[in-house]
Design a protein around this motif. Structure first.
Motif, PDB file in Angstrom:
ATOM      1  N   GLU A 184      14.897   8.732   7.072  1.00 15.43           N
ATOM      2  CA  GLU A 184      14.472   9.349   5.746  1.00 15.43           C
ATOM      3  C   GLU A 184      13.053   8.951   5.114  1.00 15.43           C
ATOM      4  O   GLU A 184      12.294   9.465   4.781  1.00 15.43           O
ATOM      5  N   GLU A 185      12.932   7.938   5.203  1.00 15.02           N
ATOM      6  CA  GLU A 185      11.215   7.329   4.617  1.00 15.02           C
ATOM      7  C   GLU A 185      10.308   8.318   5.769  1.00 15.02           C
ATOM      8  O   GLU A 185       9.552   9.454   5.418  1.00 15.02           O
ATOM      9  N   ALA A 186      10.496   9.032   6.750  1.00 15.54           N
ATOM     10  CA  ALA A 186       9.184   9.468   7.661  1.00 15.54           C
ATOM     11  C   ALA A 186       9.658  10.876   6.672  1.00 15.54           C
ATOM     12  O   ALA A 186       9.023  11.542   6.717  1.00 15.54           O
ATOM     13  N   SER A 187      11.143  11.810   7.244  1.00 16.45           N
ATOM     14  CA  SER A 187      10.680  13.027   6.308  1.00 16.45           C
ATOM     15  C   SER A 187      10.329  13.267   5.175  1.00 16.45           C
ATOM     16  O   SER A 187       9.191  13.804   4.802  1.00 16.45           O
ATOM     17  N   PHE A 188      10.006  12.053   4.181  1.00 14.64           N
ATOM     18  CA  PHE A 188       9.143  12.140   3.008  1.00 14.64           C
ATOM     19  C   PHE A 188       8.000  12.018   3.314  1.00 14.64           C
ATOM     20  O   PHE A 188       7.572  12.693   2.648  1.00 14.64           O
ATOM     21  N   ALA A 233       0.928  -1.473   0.055  1.00 14.77           N
ATOM     22  CA  ALA A 233      -0.082   0.184   0.629  1.00 14.77           C
ATOM     23  C   ALA A 233       0.949   1.454  -0.392  1.00 14.77           C
ATOM     24  O   ALA A 233       0.702   1.994  -0.749  1.00 14.77           O
ATOM     25  N   ALA A 234       1.799   0.908   0.593  1.00 18.86           N
ATOM     26  CA  ALA A 234       2.590   2.386   0.238  1.00 18.86           C
ATOM     27  C   ALA A 234       3.263   2.518  -0.709  1.00 18.86           C
ATOM     28  O   ALA A 234       3.138   4.010  -0.874  1.00 18.86           O
ATOM     29  N   ALA A 235       3.632   1.072  -0.760  1.00 14.67           N
ATOM     30  CA  ALA A 235       5.103   1.290  -2.364  1.00 14.67           C
ATOM     31  C   ALA A 235       3.288   1.752  -3.549  1.00 14.67           C
ATOM     32  O   ALA A 235       4.109   3.191  -4.502  1.00 14.67           O
ATOM     33  N   GLN A 236       2.312   1.592  -4.053  1.00 13.92           N
ATOM     34  CA  GLN A 236       1.319   2.446  -4.559  1.00 13.92           C
ATOM     35  C   GLN A 236       0.745   3.548  -4.148  1.00 13.92           C
ATOM     36  O   GLN A 236       0.954   4.226  -4.899  1.00 13.92           O
ATOM     37  N   THR A 237       0.973   3.992  -3.146  1.00 13.95           N
ATOM     38  CA  THR A 237       0.962   5.744  -2.785  1.00 13.95           C
ATOM     39  C   THR A 237       2.134   6.238  -3.265  1.00 13.95           C
ATOM     40  O   THR A 237       1.283   7.480  -3.886  1.00 13.95           O
ATOM     41  N   ARG A 238       2.744   6.089  -3.091  1.00 16.50           N
ATOM     42  CA  ARG A 238       3.943   6.537  -3.647  1.00 16.50           C
ATOM     43  C   ARG A 238       4.209   6.713  -4.916  1.00 16.50           C
ATOM     44  O   ARG A 238       5.069   8.289  -5.575  1.00 16.50           O
ATOM     45  N   ARG A 239       3.959   5.745  -5.707  1.00 11.94           N
ATOM     46  CA  ARG A 239       3.187   5.453  -6.716  1.00 11.94           C
ATOM     47  C   ARG A 239       3.128   6.675  -7.693  1.00 11.94           C
ATOM     48  O   ARG A 239       2.838   7.527  -8.612  1.00 11.94           O
ATOM     49  N   LEU A 240       1.040   6.654  -6.755  1.00 14.45           N
ATOM     50  CA  LEU A 240       0.428   7.723  -7.159  1.00 14.45           C
ATOM     51  C   LEU A 240       1.047   9.052  -7.384  1.00 14.45           C
ATOM     52  O   LEU A 240       0.729   9.650  -7.992  1.00 14.45           O
ATOM     53  N   ILE A 285      -0.733   8.040   7.812  1.00 14.10           N
ATOM     54  CA  ILE A 285      -0.540   6.986   7.723  1.00 14.10           C
ATOM     55  C   ILE A 285       0.569   6.371   7.746  1.00 14.10           C
ATOM     56  O   ILE A 285       1.972   5.462   8.659  1.00 14.10           O
ATOM     57  N   PHE A 286       1.377   6.512   6.786  1.00 16.10           N
ATOM     58  CA  PHE A 286       2.589   6.027   6.744  1.00 16.10           C
ATOM     59  C   PHE A 286       4.255   6.840   7.960  1.00 16.10           C
ATOM     60  O   PHE A 286       4.579   6.446   7.847  1.00 16.10           O
ATOM     61  N   GLU A 287       3.667   7.832   7.797  1.00 21.28           N
ATOM     62  CA  GLU A 287       4.530   8.584   8.504  1.00 21.28           C
ATOM     63  C   GLU A 287       4.333   8.422   9.619  1.00 21.28           C
ATOM     64  O   GLU A 287       5.233   8.319  10.257  1.00 21.28           O
ATOM     65  N   ARG A 288       3.751   8.165  10.344  1.00 19.41           N
ATOM     66  CA  ARG A 288       3.222   7.714  11.281  1.00 19.41           C
ATOM     67  C   ARG A 288       4.078   6.074  11.395  1.00 19.41           C
ATOM     68  O   ARG A 288       4.492   5.609  13.007  1.00 19.41           O
ATOM     69  N   ARG A 289       4.295   4.936  11.074  1.00 17.94           N
ATOM     70  CA  ARG A 289       4.459   4.206  10.787  1.00 17.94           C
ATOM     71  C   ARG A 289       6.016   4.126  10.667  1.00 17.94           C
ATOM     72  O   ARG A 289       6.794   2.743  10.953  1.00 17.94           O
ATOM     73  N   ALA A 290       7.415   4.883   9.791  1.00 16.32           N
ATOM     74  CA  ALA A 290       7.960   5.340   9.551  1.00 16.32           C
ATOM     75  C   ALA A 290       9.006   5.209  11.045  1.00 16.32           C
ATOM     76  O   ALA A 290       8.464   6.063  11.592  1.00 16.32           O
ATOM     77  N   VAL A 329      -6.558   0.407   4.697  1.00 15.77           N
ATOM     78  CA  VAL A 329      -4.964   0.855   5.022  1.00 15.77           C
ATOM     79  C   VAL A 329      -5.100   1.692   7.003  1.00 15.77           C
ATOM     80  O   VAL A 329      -4.077   1.052   7.763  1.00 15.77           O
ATOM     81  N   GLU A 330      -6.237   1.907   7.231  1.00 21.87           N
ATOM     82  CA  GLU A 330      -6.036   2.777   8.292  1.00 21.87           C
ATOM     83  C   GLU A 330      -6.684   1.035   9.214  1.00 21.87           C
ATOM     84  O   GLU A 330      -6.070   0.916  10.394  1.00 21.87           O
ATOM     85  N   ALA A 331      -7.942   0.452   8.877  1.00 22.75           N
ATOM     86  CA  ALA A 331      -7.649  -0.683  10.114  1.00 22.75           C
ATOM     87  C   ALA A 331      -6.730  -2.244   9.872  1.00 22.75           C
ATOM     88  O   ALA A 331      -6.459  -2.464  10.674  1.00 22.75           O
ATOM     89  N   LEU A 332      -5.526  -1.834   8.735  1.00 24.68           N
ATOM     90  CA  LEU A 332      -4.523  -2.561   8.359  1.00 24.68           C
ATOM     91  C   LEU A 332      -3.595  -1.933   9.735  1.00 24.68           C
ATOM     92  O   LEU A 332      -2.824  -3.412  10.432  1.00 24.68           O
ATOM     93  N   GLU A 333      -3.549  -0.898   9.284  1.00 24.71           N
ATOM     94  CA  GLU A 333      -2.519   0.021  10.573  1.00 24.71           C
ATOM     95  C   GLU A 333      -2.811  -0.756  12.412  1.00 24.71           C
ATOM     96  O   GLU A 333      -1.996  -0.774  12.576  1.00 24.71           O
ATOM     97  N   HIS A 334      -3.983   0.080  12.344  1.00 24.75           N
ATOM     98  CA  HIS A 334      -4.449  -0.741  13.929  1.00 24.75           C
ATOM     99  C   HIS A 334      -4.203  -2.169  14.220  1.00 24.75           C
ATOM    100  O   HIS A 334      -4.380  -2.048  15.216  1.00 24.75           O
ATOM    101  N   VAL A 335      -4.454  -3.065  13.031  1.00 24.33           N
ATOM    102  CA  VAL A 335      -4.355  -4.315  13.476  1.00 24.33           C
ATOM    103  C   VAL A 335      -3.028  -5.136  13.590  1.00 24.33           C
ATOM    104  O   VAL A 335      -2.743  -5.986  14.927  1.00 24.33           O
TER     105      VAL A 335
END
Ligand code: GLY
Length: 373
Positions: A75-79, A20-27, A65-70, A365-371
């Protein structure tokens, strides 16, 4: 009935989050600055119409959500942080937008996540103003926040946006705002949620007297049918309203919508676009409804004092997520730009049918992040 398998598959969920993160980055790298709603044949960029502008919070919401997971400081978090801010800031003027009933979708998905990170008074003020604008939709005869289509119209979707009014009421101590939010929920519960837990998409009211006239629909099969995404919005929205108000009637309503979902959805946990469409048409599923229902059930499971019930909704959410990850994620289709296939936006207008839809991506993604937290 949904099969009940109370085990988790953390690796499957984590791999899906990476995809999901890779597809969002691609978008955002393929289509910079685009706030899409739905794909066409798997592509985000196209000239397809919007019907209404309610989706711009979901892409920045994913970025938060991806920022919080990094890993903090990476570098990923700052991206993700830079992109999340870049995509959230342009939404700020929409706190005064009176054209749509969707200020919760716009601000709770994105700006609120930013606020949770910074606790900045300026961001809180933006959220409060969005809630105050939302409250201007209140119709005194009838007692509801009107939909974007007209003064006489109440949509089930607004249950996902009334939280913005509860938020503004809580932050300012304004009892009038709280009263508006409570009355909207009670009116929706009375006229759009049926005795069996199914929901109508829209209610129409007499403009002068406020008298309720009938149930109808735009995106569902019929006025008396149960459009599955509307049901999922109700399940989730009444859970949020209970969180804010602690009015037990809202918890009972959320449970009753969840129970309808569980009793009427096929064993894989993914519903037809409308539960009452004719059998051939019911083969068309809406994965976005499944993603919203899973996320809503995770939220609901936290609110129940009965641990057996709570575990039941939590396990059902896990089952739905497992099914979406195994059968509906676009990982084997390199040309597909979305995350989750099989969403439906507006069947009658032929918009986004069997496509990726931005709210499906976000709630999945919200649900996945939660679990996996
Ligand atoms: N406008 C909300 C929905 O399509 O579900």
């Amino acid at each position: 009935m949904i099969r009940f398998e109370p085990h988790t598959d953390r690796r499957l969920f984590e791999e899906t989050l990476l995809f999901a993160a890779a597809q969002t980055r691609r978008l955002i790298e393929t289509h910079p600055g685009l706030y899409p709603m739905y794909t066409e044949q798997g592509r985000w960029s196209h000239e397809g119409p919007a019907w209404t502008h309610w989706c711009d919070g979901f892409l920045p919401g994913l970025l938060w959500i991806f920022e919080r997971r990094a890993a903090p400081g990476s570098e990923e978090a700052s991206f993700w942080l830079n992109k999340a801010i870049e995509y959230t800031k342009p939404l700020e003027p929409r706190r005064f937008d009176r054209e749509v009933h969707d200020l919760g979708f716009l601000f709770l998905s994105a700006c609120y996540r930013w606020y949770l990170k910074t606790r900045s008074p300026e961001l809180n003020q933006i959220l409060i103003e969005a809630g105050q604008t939302m409250a201007l939709r209140f119709r005194e005869p009838g007692g509801y926040l009107r939909s974007f289509v007209g003064e006489n119209s109440l949509f089930i979707d607004i249950m996902m946006n009334v939280g913005m009014v509860f938020y503004a009421a809580r932050e300012t101590g304004d009892r009038g705002l709280r009263e508006i939010a409570l009355r909207h929920c009670l009116t929706t519960r009375k006229y759009l949620v049926r005795g069996d837990g199914s929901t109508a998409h829209e209610g129409l009211f007499d403009l002068a007297s406020g008298e309720f006239l009938r149930q109808t629909t735009h995106q569902g099969y019929r006025g008396d049918s149960c459009w599955s995404r509307g049901l999922a919005w109700a399940l989730y929205g009444f859970s949020i309203s209970y969180e804010y108000s602690r009015d037990p009637r809202f918890l009972v309503t959320a449970e009753s919508c969840a129970d309808y979902y569980i009793a009427n959805t096929p064993a894989d946990g993914v519903p037809p676009w409308d539960y009452n469409a004719p059998p051939e048409s019911r083969k068309l599923v809406d994965t976005s409804a499944a993603a919203i229902a899973a996320s809503g059930m995770l939220r609901l499971s936290r609110l129940l004092s009965d641990p057996i019930k709570g575990h039941f909704y939590w396990s059902t959410a896990m089952h739905i997520l497992r099914s979406l990850c195994e059968n509906h994620v676009a990982r084997n289709d390199p040309d597909w730009e979305g995350i989750l296939k099989g969403g439906v936006y507006h069947l009658h207008k032929n918009l986004g049918v069997s496509e990726s839809v931005m709210w499906g991506e976000y709630f999945f993604v919200e649900a996945l992040e939660h679990v996996v937290r």
